[in-house]
Design a protein around this motif. Structure first.
Motif, PDB file in Angstrom:
ATOM      1  N   ARG A  96       0.833  -1.193   0.000  1.00 36.24           N
ATOM      2  CA  ARG A  96       0.000   0.000   0.000  1.00 36.24           C
ATOM      3  C   ARG A  96       0.875   1.254   0.000  1.00 36.24           C
ATOM      4  O   ARG A  96       2.093   1.195   0.169  1.00 36.24           O
ATOM      5  CB  ARG A  96      -0.963   0.003   1.203  1.00 36.24           C
ATOM      6  N   TYR A  97       0.250   2.388  -0.146  1.00 37.23           N
ATOM      7  CA  TYR A  97       0.902   3.684  -0.271  1.00 37.23           C
ATOM      8  C   TYR A  97       1.946   3.915   0.830  1.00 37.23           C
ATOM      9  O   TYR A  97       3.099   4.242   0.542  1.00 37.23           O
ATOM     10  CB  TYR A  97      -0.186   4.755  -0.244  1.00 37.23           C
ATOM     11  N   SER A  98       1.550   3.767   2.087  1.00 42.80           N
ATOM     12  CA  SER A  98       2.472   4.038   3.198  1.00 42.80           C
ATOM     13  C   SER A  98       3.676   3.102   3.165  1.00 42.80           C
ATOM     14  O   SER A  98       4.785   3.495   3.536  1.00 42.80           O
ATOM     15  CB  SER A  98       1.744   3.924   4.544  1.00 42.80           C
ATOM     16  N   GLN A  99       3.487   1.866   2.724  1.00 38.47           N
ATOM     17  CA  GLN A  99       4.590   0.920   2.638  1.00 38.47           C
ATOM     18  C   GLN A  99       5.591   1.349   1.569  1.00 38.47           C
ATOM     19  O   GLN A  99       6.797   1.210   1.756  1.00 38.47           O
ATOM     20  CB  GLN A  99       4.063  -0.488   2.349  1.00 38.47           C
ATOM     21  N   PHE A 100       5.102   1.852   0.444  1.00 43.67           N
ATOM     22  CA  PHE A 100       5.994   2.345  -0.602  1.00 43.67           C
ATOM     23  C   PHE A 100       6.818   3.527  -0.105  1.00 43.67           C
ATOM     24  O   PHE A 100       8.024   3.588  -0.320  1.00 43.67           O
ATOM     25  CB  PHE A 100       5.218   2.752  -1.860  1.00 43.67           C
ATOM     26  N   VAL A 113       5.722  13.559  -3.153  1.00 45.11           N
ATOM     27  CA  VAL A 113       4.505  13.029  -3.769  1.00 45.11           C
ATOM     28  C   VAL A 113       3.901  14.151  -4.615  1.00 45.11           C
ATOM     29  O   VAL A 113       3.587  15.221  -4.109  1.00 45.11           O
ATOM     30  CB  VAL A 113       3.502  12.543  -2.708  1.00 45.11           C
ATOM     31  N   VAL A 114       3.775  13.890  -5.912  1.00 50.00           N
ATOM     32  CA  VAL A 114       3.292  14.937  -6.821  1.00 50.00           C
ATOM     33  C   VAL A 114       1.855  14.720  -7.272  1.00 50.00           C
ATOM     34  O   VAL A 114       1.219  15.659  -7.754  1.00 50.00           O
ATOM     35  CB  VAL A 114       4.217  15.099  -8.053  1.00 50.00           C
ATOM     36  N   GLN A 115       1.356  13.515  -7.114  1.00 51.00           N
ATOM     37  CA  GLN A 115      -0.030  13.256  -7.499  1.00 51.00           C
ATOM     38  C   GLN A 115      -0.541  12.027  -6.764  1.00 51.00           C
ATOM     39  O   GLN A 115       0.173  11.027  -6.628  1.00 51.00           O
ATOM     40  CB  GLN A 115      -0.155  13.022  -8.997  1.00 51.00           C
ATOM     41  N   ILE A 116      -1.765  12.134  -6.278  1.00 52.76           N
ATOM     42  CA  ILE A 116      -2.456  11.006  -5.650  1.00 52.76           C
ATOM     43  C   ILE A 116      -3.823  10.908  -6.302  1.00 52.76           C
ATOM     44  O   ILE A 116      -4.513  11.918  -6.462  1.00 52.76           O
ATOM     45  CB  ILE A 116      -2.623  11.201  -4.128  1.00 52.76           C
ATOM     46  N   ARG A 117      -4.189   9.700  -6.689  1.00 47.18           N
ATOM     47  CA  ARG A 117      -5.534   9.478  -7.250  1.00 47.18           C
ATOM     48  C   ARG A 117      -6.259   8.490  -6.348  1.00 47.18           C
ATOM     49  O   ARG A 117      -5.672   7.495  -5.911  1.00 47.18           O
ATOM     50  CB  ARG A 117      -5.443   8.929  -8.663  1.00 47.18           C
ATOM     51  N   GLN A 118      -7.530   8.776  -6.104  1.00 45.28           N
ATOM     52  CA  GLN A 118      -8.297   7.878  -5.242  1.00 45.28           C
ATOM     53  C   GLN A 118      -9.760   7.833  -5.658  1.00 45.28           C
ATOM     54  O   GLN A 118     -10.260   8.723  -6.335  1.00 45.28           O
ATOM     55  CB  GLN A 118      -8.162   8.280  -3.778  1.00 45.28           C
ATOM     56  N   TRP A 119     -10.401   6.744  -5.245  1.00 46.02           N
ATOM     57  CA  TRP A 119     -11.823   6.583  -5.488  1.00 46.02           C
ATOM     58  C   TRP A 119     -12.604   7.390  -4.462  1.00 46.02           C
ATOM     59  O   TRP A 119     -12.128   7.602  -3.338  1.00 46.02           O
ATOM     60  CB  TRP A 119     -12.236   5.118  -5.355  1.00 46.02           C
ATOM     61  N   ASP A 120     -13.819   7.773  -4.813  1.00 44.15           N
ATOM     62  CA  ASP A 120     -14.702   8.433  -3.851  1.00 44.15           C
ATOM     63  C   ASP A 120     -15.173   7.444  -2.794  1.00 44.15           C
ATOM     64  O   ASP A 120     -15.392   7.805  -1.646  1.00 44.15           O
ATOM     65  CB  ASP A 120     -15.911   9.053  -4.559  1.00 44.15           C
ATOM     66  N   ALA A 121     -15.337   6.196  -3.212  1.00 42.52           N
ATOM     67  CA  ALA A 121     -15.752   5.124  -2.301  1.00 42.52           C
ATOM     68  C   ALA A 121     -14.958   3.869  -2.661  1.00 42.52           C
ATOM     69  O   ALA A 121     -14.571   3.686  -3.821  1.00 42.52           O
ATOM     70  CB  ALA A 121     -17.248   4.863  -2.442  1.00 42.52           C
ATOM     71  N   LEU A 122     -14.732   3.013  -1.689  1.00 39.88           N
ATOM     72  CA  LEU A 122     -13.974   1.785  -1.947  1.00 39.88           C
ATOM     73  C   LEU A 122     -14.702   0.925  -2.971  1.00 39.88           C
ATOM     74  O   LEU A 122     -15.903   0.685  -2.850  1.00 39.88           O
ATOM     75  CB  LEU A 122     -13.796   0.980  -0.660  1.00 39.88           C
ATOM     76  N   THR A 124     -14.279  -2.247  -3.461  1.00 40.01           N
ATOM     77  CA  THR A 124     -14.553  -3.523  -2.808  1.00 40.01           C
ATOM     78  C   THR A 124     -14.912  -3.217  -1.361  1.00 40.01           C
ATOM     79  O   THR A 124     -14.126  -2.583  -0.660  1.00 40.01           O
ATOM     80  CB  THR A 124     -13.312  -4.447  -2.847  1.00 40.01           C
ATOM     81  N   PRO A 125     -16.090  -3.626  -0.906  1.00 41.99           N
ATOM     82  CA  PRO A 125     -16.489  -3.311   0.473  1.00 41.99           C
ATOM     83  C   PRO A 125     -15.472  -3.844   1.490  1.00 41.99           C
ATOM     84  O   PRO A 125     -14.953  -4.953   1.347  1.00 41.99           O
ATOM     85  CB  PRO A 125     -17.840  -4.013   0.626  1.00 41.99           C
ATOM     86  N   ALA A 135      -7.884  -3.664   8.632  1.00 41.35           N
ATOM     87  CA  ALA A 135      -7.409  -2.671   9.598  1.00 41.35           C
ATOM     88  C   ALA A 135      -6.893  -1.392   8.935  1.00 41.35           C
ATOM     89  O   ALA A 135      -6.743  -0.371   9.602  1.00 41.35           O
ATOM     90  CB  ALA A 135      -6.315  -3.286  10.470  1.00 41.35           C
ATOM     91  N   ARG A 136      -6.630  -1.424   7.652  1.00 42.76           N
ATOM     92  CA  ARG A 136      -6.140  -0.229   6.943  1.00 42.76           C
ATOM     93  C   ARG A 136      -7.239   0.826   6.893  1.00 42.76           C
ATOM     94  O   ARG A 136      -8.423   0.507   6.823  1.00 42.76           O
ATOM     95  CB  ARG A 136      -5.721  -0.573   5.521  1.00 42.76           C
ATOM     96  N   SER A 137      -6.820   2.066   6.902  1.00 46.65           N
ATOM     97  CA  SER A 137      -7.801   3.147   6.865  1.00 46.65           C
ATOM     98  C   SER A 137      -8.486   3.189   5.491  1.00 46.65           C
ATOM     99  O   SER A 137      -7.905   2.787   4.480  1.00 46.65           O
ATOM    100  CB  SER A 137      -7.118   4.493   7.136  1.00 46.65           C
ATOM    101  N   ASP A 138      -9.716   3.683   5.480  1.00 51.36           N
ATOM    102  CA  ASP A 138     -10.436   3.851   4.215  1.00 51.36           C
ATOM    103  C   ASP A 138      -9.658   4.787   3.292  1.00 51.36           C
ATOM    104  O   ASP A 138      -9.627   4.598   2.085  1.00 51.36           O
ATOM    105  CB  ASP A 138     -11.834   4.410   4.452  1.00 51.36           C
ATOM    106  N   GLU A 139      -9.027   5.804   3.903  1.00 53.54           N
ATOM    107  CA  GLU A 139      -8.263   6.763   3.105  1.00 53.54           C
ATOM    108  C   GLU A 139      -7.141   6.061   2.335  1.00 53.54           C
ATOM    109  O   GLU A 139      -6.971   6.290   1.138  1.00 53.54           O
ATOM    110  CB  GLU A 139      -7.675   7.849   4.001  1.00 53.54           C
ATOM    111  N   GLU A 140      -6.393   5.181   3.020  1.00 53.79           N
ATOM    112  CA  GLU A 140      -5.295   4.503   2.336  1.00 53.79           C
ATOM    113  C   GLU A 140      -5.812   3.490   1.315  1.00 53.79           C
ATOM    114  O   GLU A 140      -5.279   3.375   0.219  1.00 53.79           O
ATOM    115  CB  GLU A 140      -4.353   3.813   3.314  1.00 53.79           C
TER     116      GLU A 140
END
Length: 153
Positions: A96-100, A113-122, A124-125, A135-140
């Protein structure tokens, strides 16, 4: 236009080769009984040693599976390493992002970090994810790609 299309083909080919390499490295490490993370950390230190002083590089990291989602996080490591999955060519980045970011720091790179792309909602539930990833945050988990500029410190 031809230059741009050819450059895109090269970029896609390099990404596919990198994915295949990481998949095979993971299988080799598992068979040797060593952690892939440890091998990558050591390799990154060696890579950093050969980069020309003051040079920088950019890196795009995809955090999705072949379907463009996070279905891969629904399964345990044992399932991913089962022969059927291991030989299917269906590979995804389970880091995941933090591991990288941690790996980049450990390798001796200043990271911007110059760009981050993310979904509005996960896509996969969360309850469908393997317990290690719940246990990972929804944000990550909602991040699907990021771009960084790396410079040796």
């Amino acid at each position: 236009m031809k230059v741009a299309k050819t450059a895109k083909i090269i970029e896609n080919t390099q990404r596919d080769l990198n994915i295949t390499l990481m998949h095979k490295l993971s299988l080799i490490c598992d068979r040797l009984g060593i952690r892939t993370h440890d091998v990558l950390s050591t390799a990154n230190k060696e890579l950093r040693a050969i980069i020309i002083l003051d040079d920088i590089c950019s890196h795009l990291t995809l955090l999705v599976d072949s379907l463009g989602e996070i279905n891969s996080l629904r399964f345990s490591q044992n399932i991913w390493e089962f022969n059927f999955m291991a030989n299917s060519g269906f590979y995804t980045n389970r880091l995941r992002y933090s591991q990288f970011l941690k790996l980049f720091r450990e390798a001796g790179f200043a990271t911007e970090v110059v760009q981050i792309r993310q979904w509005d909602a996960l896509p996969t539930p969360k309850p469908q994810l393997f317990k290690r990833f719940i246990a990972r945050s929804d944000e990550e988990l909602s991040l699907y790609s990021f771009s960084v500029i790396l410079q040796p410190e």
